[in-house]
Design a protein around this motif. Structure first.
Motif, PDB file in Angstrom:
ATOM      1  N   MET A  52      36.348  57.480  38.875  1.00  0.00           N
ATOM      2  CA  MET A  52      37.420  56.691  39.463  1.00  0.00           C
ATOM      3  C   MET A  52      37.384  55.312  38.991  1.00  0.00           C
ATOM      4  SD  MET A  52      39.294  57.630  41.949  1.00  0.00           S
ATOM      5  CE  MET A  52      39.646  56.206  43.142  1.00  0.00           C
ATOM      6  N   VAL A  53      38.791  54.906  38.757  1.00  0.00           N
ATOM      7  CA  VAL A  53      38.987  53.576  38.222  1.00  0.00           C
ATOM      8  C   VAL A  53      39.598  52.979  39.378  1.00  0.00           C
ATOM      9  CG1 VAL A  53      40.108  52.209  36.546  1.00  0.00           C
ATOM     10  CG2 VAL A  53      39.402  54.356  35.947  1.00  0.00           C
ATOM     11  N   ASP A  54      39.178  51.581  39.828  1.00  0.00           N
ATOM     12  CA  ASP A  54      39.647  50.757  40.848  1.00  0.00           C
ATOM     13  C   ASP A  54      40.788  49.981  40.206  1.00  0.00           C
ATOM     14  OD1 ASP A  54      40.524  49.118  43.076  1.00  0.00           O
ATOM     15  OD2 ASP A  54      38.554  48.516  43.158  1.00  0.00           O
ATOM     16  N   CYS A  55      42.086  50.366  40.335  1.00  0.00           N
ATOM     17  CA  CYS A  55      43.079  49.521  39.697  1.00  0.00           C
ATOM     18  C   CYS A  55      43.768  48.566  40.461  1.00  0.00           C
ATOM     19  CB  CYS A  55      44.374  50.543  39.414  1.00  0.00           C
ATOM     20  SG  CYS A  55      44.019  51.506  37.933  1.00  0.00           S
ATOM     21  N   ARG A  56      43.225  48.306  42.080  1.00  0.00           N
ATOM     22  CA  ARG A  56      43.963  47.588  42.748  1.00  0.00           C
ATOM     23  C   ARG A  56      43.768  45.885  42.330  1.00  0.00           C
ATOM     24  NH1 ARG A  56      40.920  48.994  48.234  1.00  0.00           N
ATOM     25  NH2 ARG A  56      39.204  49.193  46.516  1.00  0.00           N
ATOM     26  N   VAL A  57      44.823  45.170  42.704  1.00  0.00           N
ATOM     27  CA  VAL A  57      44.818  43.837  42.420  1.00  0.00           C
ATOM     28  C   VAL A  57      45.228  42.890  43.639  1.00  0.00           C
ATOM     29  CG1 VAL A  57      44.942  43.959  39.952  1.00  0.00           C
ATOM     30  CG2 VAL A  57      46.967  43.945  41.251  1.00  0.00           C
ATOM     31  N   GLN A  58      44.814  41.691  43.829  1.00  0.00           N
ATOM     32  CA  GLN A  58      45.093  40.967  44.690  1.00  0.00           C
ATOM     33  C   GLN A  58      45.747  39.610  44.143  1.00  0.00           C
ATOM     34  OE1 GLN A  58      41.869  40.174  47.666  1.00  0.00           O
ATOM     35  NE2 GLN A  58      42.234  42.254  48.463  1.00  0.00           N
ATOM     36  N   LEU A  59      47.152  39.558  44.379  1.00  0.00           N
ATOM     37  CA  LEU A  59      47.520  38.154  43.931  1.00  0.00           C
ATOM     38  C   LEU A  59      47.577  37.179  45.161  1.00  0.00           C
ATOM     39  CD1 LEU A  59      50.959  39.607  42.397  1.00  0.00           C
ATOM     40  CD2 LEU A  59      48.662  39.478  41.451  1.00  0.00           C
ATOM     41  N   SER A  69      48.686  42.165  47.986  1.00  0.00           N
ATOM     42  CA  SER A  69      48.011  43.261  47.582  1.00  0.00           C
ATOM     43  C   SER A  69      48.624  44.498  46.685  1.00  0.00           C
ATOM     44  CB  SER A  69      47.038  44.035  48.866  1.00  0.00           C
ATOM     45  OG  SER A  69      46.220  43.007  49.310  1.00  0.00           O
ATOM     46  N   LEU A  70      48.309  44.796  45.794  1.00  0.00           N
ATOM     47  CA  LEU A  70      48.907  45.780  44.957  1.00  0.00           C
ATOM     48  C   LEU A  70      48.011  46.954  44.609  1.00  0.00           C
ATOM     49  CD1 LEU A  70      50.701  43.455  41.875  1.00  0.00           C
ATOM     50  CD2 LEU A  70      51.505  44.224  44.482  1.00  0.00           C
ATOM     51  N   GLU A  71      48.675  47.978  44.694  1.00  0.00           N
ATOM     52  CA  GLU A  71      47.785  49.301  44.478  1.00  0.00           C
ATOM     53  C   GLU A  71      47.458  49.478  43.025  1.00  0.00           C
ATOM     54  OE1 GLU A  71      46.614  51.925  46.185  1.00  0.00           O
ATOM     55  OE2 GLU A  71      46.554  50.565  47.777  1.00  0.00           O
ATOM     56  N   ASN A  72      48.119  49.102  42.181  1.00  0.00           N
ATOM     57  CA  ASN A  72      47.691  48.948  40.796  1.00  0.00           C
ATOM     58  C   ASN A  72      48.728  47.842  40.216  1.00  0.00           C
ATOM     59  OD1 ASN A  72      50.242  49.950  39.635  1.00  0.00           O
ATOM     60  ND2 ASN A  72      50.092  51.687  40.931  1.00  0.00           N
ATOM     61  N   PRO A  73      48.585  47.469  38.838  1.00  0.00           N
ATOM     62  CA  PRO A  73      48.847  46.275  38.229  1.00  0.00           C
ATOM     63  C   PRO A  73      50.306  46.608  37.682  1.00  0.00           C
ATOM     64  CG  PRO A  73      47.369  46.888  36.894  1.00  0.00           C
ATOM     65  CD  PRO A  73      47.361  47.958  37.968  1.00  0.00           C
ATOM     66  N   ILE A  74      50.736  47.648  37.922  1.00  0.00           N
ATOM     67  CA  ILE A  74      52.232  47.942  37.204  1.00  0.00           C
ATOM     68  C   ILE A  74      53.248  47.534  37.934  1.00  0.00           C
ATOM     69  CG2 ILE A  74      53.418  49.745  35.897  1.00  0.00           C
ATOM     70  CD1 ILE A  74      50.738  49.133  34.689  1.00  0.00           C
ATOM     71  N   TYR A  77      46.832  38.939  36.111  1.00  0.00           N
ATOM     72  CA  TYR A  77      46.535  39.806  37.192  1.00  0.00           C
ATOM     73  C   TYR A  77      47.381  41.278  37.290  1.00  0.00           C
ATOM     74  CZ  TYR A  77      43.881  36.048  39.520  1.00  0.00           C
ATOM     75  OH  TYR A  77      42.734  35.045  39.901  1.00  0.00           O
ATOM     76  N   ALA A  78      48.468  41.034  36.925  1.00  0.00           N
ATOM     77  CA  ALA A  78      49.258  42.129  36.813  1.00  0.00           C
ATOM     78  C   ALA A  78      50.383  42.071  35.779  1.00  0.00           C
ATOM     79  CB  ALA A  78      50.192  42.335  38.483  1.00  0.00           C
ATOM     80  N   VAL A  79      51.108  43.175  35.616  1.00  0.00           N
ATOM     81  CA  VAL A  79      52.214  43.207  34.484  1.00  0.00           C
ATOM     82  C   VAL A  79      53.400  43.582  35.118  1.00  0.00           C
ATOM     83  CG1 VAL A  79      50.386  43.360  32.537  1.00  0.00           C
ATOM     84  CG2 VAL A  79      51.577  45.613  33.420  1.00  0.00           C
ATOM     85  N   GLN A  80      54.665  43.230  34.157  1.00  0.00           N
ATOM     86  CA  GLN A  80      55.977  43.777  34.393  1.00  0.00           C
ATOM     87  C   GLN A  80      56.337  44.757  33.515  1.00  0.00           C
ATOM     88  OE1 GLN A  80      58.558  40.682  36.137  1.00  0.00           O
ATOM     89  NE2 GLN A  80      57.156  40.365  37.922  1.00  0.00           N
ATOM     90  N   ILE A  81      56.913  45.720  33.724  1.00  0.00           N
ATOM     91  CA  ILE A  81      57.471  46.754  32.442  1.00  0.00           C
ATOM     92  C   ILE A  81      58.990  46.401  32.655  1.00  0.00           C
ATOM     93  CG2 ILE A  81      57.613  48.898  31.650  1.00  0.00           C
ATOM     94  CD1 ILE A  81      54.762  47.635  32.253  1.00  0.00           C
ATOM     95  N   GLY A  82      59.508  46.157  31.591  1.00  0.00           N
ATOM     96  CA  GLY A  82      61.145  45.843  31.364  1.00  0.00           C
ATOM     97  C   GLY A  82      61.704  46.609  30.463  1.00  0.00           C
TER      98      GLY A  82
END
Lengths: 261, 306
Positions: free
Chosen positions: B1-8, B16-21, B264-269
């Motif tokens: 298991m990889v914990d991908c959650r991030v908190q901004l 709170s995001l489930e993952n950084p995408i 902390y997270a990223v955006q895909i464009g």
């Protein structure tokens, strides 16, 4: 489009239309079947070129079989050029079917295409199988185009418009023929100058016409706002009248009176 | 298991995001355009196309030009206006599980604050992103992000009225992005989005015309990734609020590069234009890559550049 999907697809046939032709017929077998499509819709095809950044291109669906989709592609730019390096068995990616479709034939329906704009009419004439008149203008030899793939019930009249005087013959014939369809409808696909000519005639002669725009598209799903078309105040959805709408989702087919091109 | 959650953030405006995408504004429509291609609720968050108080027609065509390694665009913030967003789009988004971030564009501080006030009331919106960095509009946009006093003014006014997390999207078209980042932080921003597009142009030697009707446009795509990485790295070292990295991300490896330098997270464009399923795929690819290189928690990997 609720039924659009993204899928990989294997090339099952890839052939130039004749020796040395810049136009290729490509038949793909999508790994997830494309369903519920209609003549005039398109797919986005990613040629899988090795560029770091390569964008898919939109192509009219020329036919969809039980497990295949066929397109006709005129090699023009850096993405379509990549087609020459591909062969049977290669896997590409596509998404679709996208966009709207041409209205079904009425008693009097005239089809007009220029060049590779013939592609949606291959499927249109076969989908509806009714007698139709089709005016087709082309710059390179007729053998480059899938005229014989159109339904045999269609009366095709071809115009080799490779110089200004022969182009004028085609344009004059369009005007003369359109005049006979004042109670019917004209459906057209082709290069922008041709569509502009037909749009202006449709307005001048007050004839209902639908035009399939060949606009450059990047996403095909309405997100990039790079393929927009200017609407007039008669645009069917008043919220978007006299502004811009995406050719990929609101089109690619527009009623001539409703757009400025 | 990889914990991908991030908190901004960590205060009451924590996101709170489930993952950084996340998806980048202007490349994912209003999210609904993509529901055929994946579950928008599976993404960390979606950022909507920039919204203004009143509808905007946008720039004339051509608006997008393909360049080596990316795209140049001058769409000019075409949008239906906030009223339409609230009446037609948010109810549909509410039915998805998506974490939704509205991207706000205005011509004045007053309008920015008004928009923030209106959107703060919407339960379908989880955070606001201030577009003070669009290079393609005559008024507002990048002017706010390039002027220290104006940036301070707009961020402070918005954060005062907002009841949601506020991210400020910064432009790289400044002398020192770090200075602007600090101003946004000092005036109440909860996070920073780095970067908006780089101003650029493309011309045609045959027609002697610019390739965009607007002449200049914003450059995006893989060609700007090194610039974006540098901006994120410098800003992340200088501020204590979270930085969201954006610029040319085309793979899970790119995502980890941004996280490595402090995002902390990223955006895909732009990559979404190349494949509408890409952001969804990336969520899975990131997990796979993390497993491969032994990352158990995304947050552990953050800002660990040696």
């Amino acid at each position: 489009m609720q039924n659009a999907l993204y899928t990989s697809a294997t090339i099952v046939e890839l052939l130039p239309m004749c020796v040395g032709s810049p136009i290729y017929k490509i038949t793909l077998s999508p790994h997830s079947p494309l369903q519920h499509w209609s003549a005039g819709q398109f797919i986005m095809l990613d040629f899988g070129s090795s560029h770091l950044c390569s964008f898919a291109r939109p192509f009219s669906i020329a036919s969809i079989g039980s497990s295949t989709v066929t397109l006709y592609i005129h090699i023009r730019g850096k993405e379509t050029k990549h087609l020459r390096t591909l062969s049977r068995g290669d896997v590409l990616h596509m998404w679709g079917p996208l966009g709207n479709s041409f209205s079904p034939p009425t008693k009097e329906t005239l089809l007009i295409a220029g060049g590779i704009g013939i592609a949606p009419f291959v499927t249109y004439t076969n989908q509806y199988r009714t007698p139709l008149t089709f005016l087709f203008g082309h710059r390179i030899d007729e053998e480059n185009y899938p005229l014989n793939e159109c339904s045999t019930m269609t009366t095709c009249r071809t115009f080799h418009d490779n110089n200004s005087s022969s182009l004028q013959v085609f344009l004059d014939e369009i005007r003369a023929t359109m005049l006979q369809y004042k109670q019917g409808q004209v459906l057209a696909c082709g290069p922008l100058p041709l569509l502009r000519y037909i749009r202006n005639l449709a307005i001048e002669l007050d004839i209902y016409a639908e035009l399939s725009l060949e606009e450059t598209m990047f996403c095909g799903v309405g997100a990039c706002l790079g393929c927009v078309c200017k609407t007039t105040d008669s645009y069917s959805d008043s919220r978007y009248s006299d502004s811009y709408v995406q050719s990929c989702t609101a089109g690619p087919i527009f009623v001539a009176h409703n757009i400025l091109i | 298991m990889v914990d991908c959650r991030v908190q901004l953030g960590s205060d009451s405006f924590m996101l709170s995001l489930e993952n950084p995408i996340m998806t980048a504004s202007g490349t994912f429509g209003y999210g609904l355009e993509f529901t055929n291609y994946g579950d928008i609720g599976s993404l960390g968050a979606i950022v909507l196309k920039g919204i203004s108080l009143r509808p905007r027609v946008g720039n004339p065509m051509p608006r997008i030009a393909e360049v080596e390694g990316g795209l140049l665009n001058a769409v000019g913030l075409q949008n239906y206006g906030v009223e339409y967003l609230i009446s037609h789009i948010l109810p549909q988004l509410q039915d998805t599980r998506a974490t939704v971030i509205a991207n706000l564009y205005a011509n004045s501080v007053h309008e920015f604050a008004e928009l923030a006030r209106i959107l703060s009331e919407e339960s379908a919106i989880h955070a606001l992103e201030l577009n003070v960095s669009c290079p393609n509009v005559r008024e507002g946009g990048v002017l706010f992000g390039q002027n220290k006093a104006m940036l301070a003014d707009v961020v402070s006014h918005v954060t005062r009225v907002s009841k949601k997390h506020v991210s400020v999207k910064l432009t790289p078209n400044v002398t020192d992005i770090v200075e602007m980042a600090r101003i946004a932080e000092d005036n109440g921003a909860n996070s920073l989005t780095c970067i908006n597009t780089l101003q650029g142009m493309a011309v045609d030697i045959y027609s002697k015309k610019p390739k965009l009707a607007n002449i200049y446009g914003g450059l995006s795509g893989p060609c700007i990734k090194p610039v974006a990485l540098q901006c994120v790295h410098r800003v992340a070292q200088a501020v204590s609020i979270p930085v969201i990295g954006v610029g040319g991300i085309c793979s899970a490896q790119d995502v980890l590069e941004f996280i490595l330098v402090g995002a902390y997270a990223v955006q895909i464009g732009t990559a979404t234009f190349m494949n509408p399923t890409f952001p969804f795929q990336l969520v899975d690819e990131l997990v796979t890559l993390c497993k491969e290189i032994g990352i158990e928690r995304i947050e552990e990997f953050r800002n660990t550049l040696l």
